[in-house]
Design a protein around this motif. Structure first.
Motif, PDB file in Angstrom:
ATOM      1  N   UNK A   1     -16.338  -9.168 -35.579  1.00 42.31           N
ATOM      2  CA  UNK A   1     -15.822  -7.719 -36.058  1.00 42.31           C
ATOM      3  C   UNK A   1     -15.134  -7.039 -35.130  1.00 42.31           C
ATOM      4  N   UNK A   2     -14.011  -6.782 -35.514  1.00 43.72           N
ATOM      5  CA  UNK A   2     -13.088  -5.978 -34.373  1.00 43.72           C
ATOM      6  C   UNK A   2     -12.420  -4.627 -34.825  1.00 43.72           C
ATOM      7  N   UNK A   3     -12.842  -3.602 -34.146  1.00 41.18           N
ATOM      8  CA  UNK A   3     -12.662  -2.261 -34.802  1.00 41.18           C
ATOM      9  C   UNK A   3     -11.331  -1.654 -33.802  1.00 41.18           C
ATOM     10  N   UNK A   4     -10.297  -1.201 -34.636  1.00 38.07           N
ATOM     11  CA  UNK A   4      -9.185  -0.703 -33.996  1.00 38.07           C
ATOM     12  C   UNK A   4      -9.110   0.753 -34.355  1.00 38.07           C
ATOM     13  N   UNK A   5      -8.802   1.479 -33.267  1.00 34.70           N
ATOM     14  CA  UNK A   5      -8.609   3.128 -33.657  1.00 34.70           C
ATOM     15  C   UNK A   5      -8.145   3.774 -32.512  1.00 34.70           C
ATOM     16  N   UNK A   6      -7.883   5.073 -32.592  1.00 35.49           N
ATOM     17  CA  UNK A   6      -7.305   5.778 -31.257  1.00 35.49           C
ATOM     18  C   UNK A   6      -8.655   6.387 -30.517  1.00 35.49           C
ATOM     19  N   UNK A   7      -9.981   6.207 -31.113  1.00 37.03           N
ATOM     20  CA  UNK A   7     -10.929   6.704 -29.977  1.00 37.03           C
ATOM     21  C   UNK A   7     -11.400   5.648 -29.052  1.00 37.03           C
ATOM     22  N   UNK A   8     -12.237   6.198 -28.193  1.00 35.47           N
ATOM     23  CA  UNK A   8     -12.577   5.231 -26.858  1.00 35.47           C
ATOM     24  C   UNK A   8     -13.555   4.175 -27.424  1.00 35.47           C
ATOM     25  N   UNK A   9     -14.213   4.545 -28.461  1.00 36.31           N
ATOM     26  CA  UNK A   9     -15.142   3.621 -28.963  1.00 36.31           C
ATOM     27  C   UNK A   9     -14.807   2.530 -29.825  1.00 36.31           C
ATOM     28  N   UNK A  10     -13.647   2.336 -30.110  1.00 34.19           N
ATOM     29  CA  UNK A  10     -12.695   1.563 -30.671  1.00 34.19           C
ATOM     30  C   UNK A  10     -12.918   0.113 -29.986  1.00 34.19           C
ATOM     31  N   UNK A  11     -12.825  -1.145 -30.487  1.00 39.30           N
ATOM     32  CA  UNK A  11     -12.911  -2.323 -29.506  1.00 39.30           C
ATOM     33  C   UNK A  11     -11.302  -2.445 -29.123  1.00 39.30           C
ATOM     34  N   UNK A  12     -10.235  -1.981 -29.844  1.00 37.21           N
ATOM     35  CA  UNK A  12      -9.039  -2.094 -29.289  1.00 37.21           C
ATOM     36  C   UNK A  12      -8.346  -0.602 -29.490  1.00 37.21           C
ATOM     37  N   UNK A  13      -8.140  -0.072 -28.552  1.00 35.57           N
ATOM     38  CA  UNK A  13      -7.657   1.321 -28.829  1.00 35.57           C
ATOM     39  C   UNK A  13      -6.146   1.444 -28.846  1.00 35.57           C
TER      40      UNK A  13
ATOM     41  N   UNK B   1      -1.126   9.059 -35.478  1.00 33.97           N
ATOM     42  CA  UNK B   1      -1.330   8.826 -36.547  1.00 33.97           C
ATOM     43  C   UNK B   1      -2.340   7.889 -36.876  1.00 33.97           C
ATOM     44  N   UNK B   2      -3.179   7.577 -35.996  1.00 29.94           N
ATOM     45  CA  UNK B   2      -4.206   6.394 -36.380  1.00 29.94           C
ATOM     46  C   UNK B   2      -5.538   7.210 -36.057  1.00 29.94           C
ATOM     47  N   UNK B   3      -6.637   7.110 -36.972  1.00 32.02           N
ATOM     48  CA  UNK B   3      -7.488   7.583 -36.916  1.00 32.02           C
ATOM     49  C   UNK B   3      -8.575   7.006 -35.707  1.00 32.02           C
ATOM     50  N   UNK B   4      -9.658   7.889 -35.455  1.00 32.73           N
ATOM     51  CA  UNK B   4     -10.559   7.427 -34.071  1.00 32.73           C
ATOM     52  C   UNK B   4     -10.932   5.943 -34.463  1.00 32.73           C
ATOM     53  N   UNK B   5     -11.740   5.845 -35.672  1.00 33.72           N
ATOM     54  CA  UNK B   5     -11.858   4.377 -36.162  1.00 33.72           C
ATOM     55  C   UNK B   5     -11.264   4.124 -37.266  1.00 33.72           C
ATOM     56  N   UNK B   6     -10.308   3.436 -37.330  1.00 30.92           N
ATOM     57  CA  UNK B   6      -9.164   3.326 -38.348  1.00 30.92           C
ATOM     58  C   UNK B   6      -9.437   2.045 -39.076  1.00 30.92           C
ATOM     59  N   UNK B   7      -9.428   1.036 -38.469  1.00 29.17           N
ATOM     60  CA  UNK B   7      -9.418  -0.354 -38.977  1.00 29.17           C
ATOM     61  C   UNK B   7     -10.379  -1.390 -38.472  1.00 29.17           C
ATOM     62  N   UNK B   8     -10.996  -1.940 -39.528  1.00 30.34           N
ATOM     63  CA  UNK B   8     -11.892  -3.178 -39.083  1.00 30.34           C
ATOM     64  C   UNK B   8     -11.191  -4.718 -39.477  1.00 30.34           C
ATOM     65  N   UNK B   9     -11.369  -5.419 -38.650  1.00 29.52           N
ATOM     66  CA  UNK B   9     -10.988  -6.792 -38.843  1.00 29.52           C
ATOM     67  C   UNK B   9     -12.261  -7.800 -38.846  1.00 29.52           C
ATOM     68  N   UNK B  10     -12.478  -8.256 -39.864  1.00 26.40           N
ATOM     69  CA  UNK B  10     -13.614  -9.192 -39.945  1.00 26.40           C
ATOM     70  C   UNK B  10     -13.281 -10.735 -40.084  1.00 26.40           C
ATOM     71  N   UNK B  11     -13.692 -11.340 -39.103  1.00 27.10           N
ATOM     72  CA  UNK B  11     -13.379 -13.145 -39.196  1.00 27.10           C
ATOM     73  C   UNK B  11     -14.453 -13.632 -39.950  1.00 27.10           C
ATOM     74  N   UNK B  12     -14.145 -14.235 -40.998  1.00 32.94           N
ATOM     75  CA  UNK B  12     -15.184 -15.210 -41.954  1.00 32.94           C
ATOM     76  C   UNK B  12     -14.628 -16.352 -42.121  1.00 32.94           C
TER      77      UNK B  12
END
Length: 235
Positions: free
Chosen positions: A155-167, A172-183
């Protein structure tokens, strides 16, 4: 390493220590970069055909005097330069990382002025710099404004916040905007309740299984996705 090799290594270390104490020449940034590259080469591990993993976390131990100089140069800025140097070296040698590259500086009273020690660790993370274009369904690659990332975790979280895996630096991007889940069934992109939504190929989605070559848009940022499926199907 044989007995003679160990003896020669001890002599070399003793001579270097004497010269370091005699001349007390300060550590230069280029020497730090070289030491990190050597540490990568020394600890490179071939885990499969065409895949050699190297450490991704580096602790640079310096004398108090050299650490003061690093702080005067700007430790954070210098660490970023060292991360870039490590990534470029990995790219040139076709090494792979299993997590983000980090460099930190620490003071060590036992290290002489002009000398340095580098400790390494291989620490798995959600994403790592992509040092090749060899995407796979297990480890897809995404491109954000020319910067490529290998998805090394489930699981990789993308967002504007520093808590995201990829900042993502986009207002226009939320702090925790998008999750990419590899299955095993594919990589699923899921919007995390963002303000401006997530779009795949121009269509707003709550969740979607991505195809090789898909474009994801969050805010004003476009993200390219590859999992190598198209190349595999063409064989």
């Amino acid at each position: 390493m044989g007995a003679l090799d160990r003896f020669e290594k001890k002599v070399e270390n003793a001579v270097n220590s004497v010269f370091a104490k005699a001349f007390r020449s300060e550590v230069k940034p280029v020497e730090i970069a070289s030491a990190i590259r050597r540490a990568m080469d020394d600890r490179a591990a071939a885990v499969s055909r065409g895949r050699t993993v190297v450490p991704n976390e580096f602790t640079v131990r310096l004398s108090p005097e050299d650490r003061e100089r690093v702080d005067a140069w700007g430790a954070d800025a210098l660490a970023e330069e060292m991360v870039s140097a490590a990534t470029e070296h990995a790219d040139s040698q076709q090494y792979a990382f299993v997590g983000p590259v980090r460099v930190v500086f620490e003071t060590d009273e036992s290290v002489s002025t002009g000398r340095l020690d580098v400790e390494t660790a291989t620490v798995r993370g959600a994403a790592a710099p992509a040092t090749s274009t060899a995407a796979s369904t297990r480890h897809p690659i995404i491109d954000i404004d020319g910067q490529r990332y290998l998805l090394t975790g489930p699981v990789t979280v993308l967002g504007r916040g520093t808590e995201a895996d990829i900042v993502v630096d986009d207002s226009g991007v939320s702090r925790r905007h998008l999750e990419l889940r590899v299955t095993p069934q594919g990589t699923v992109a899921t919007d995390l309740g963002s303000t401006n939504g997530t779009f795949v190929e121009g269509h707003r989605v709550q969740a979607a299984t991505l195809l090789d070559g898909n474009t994801i848009t969050i805010g004003r940022t476009r993200i390219m996705f590859w999992n190598g499926a198209s190349a595999e199907a063409g064989r």
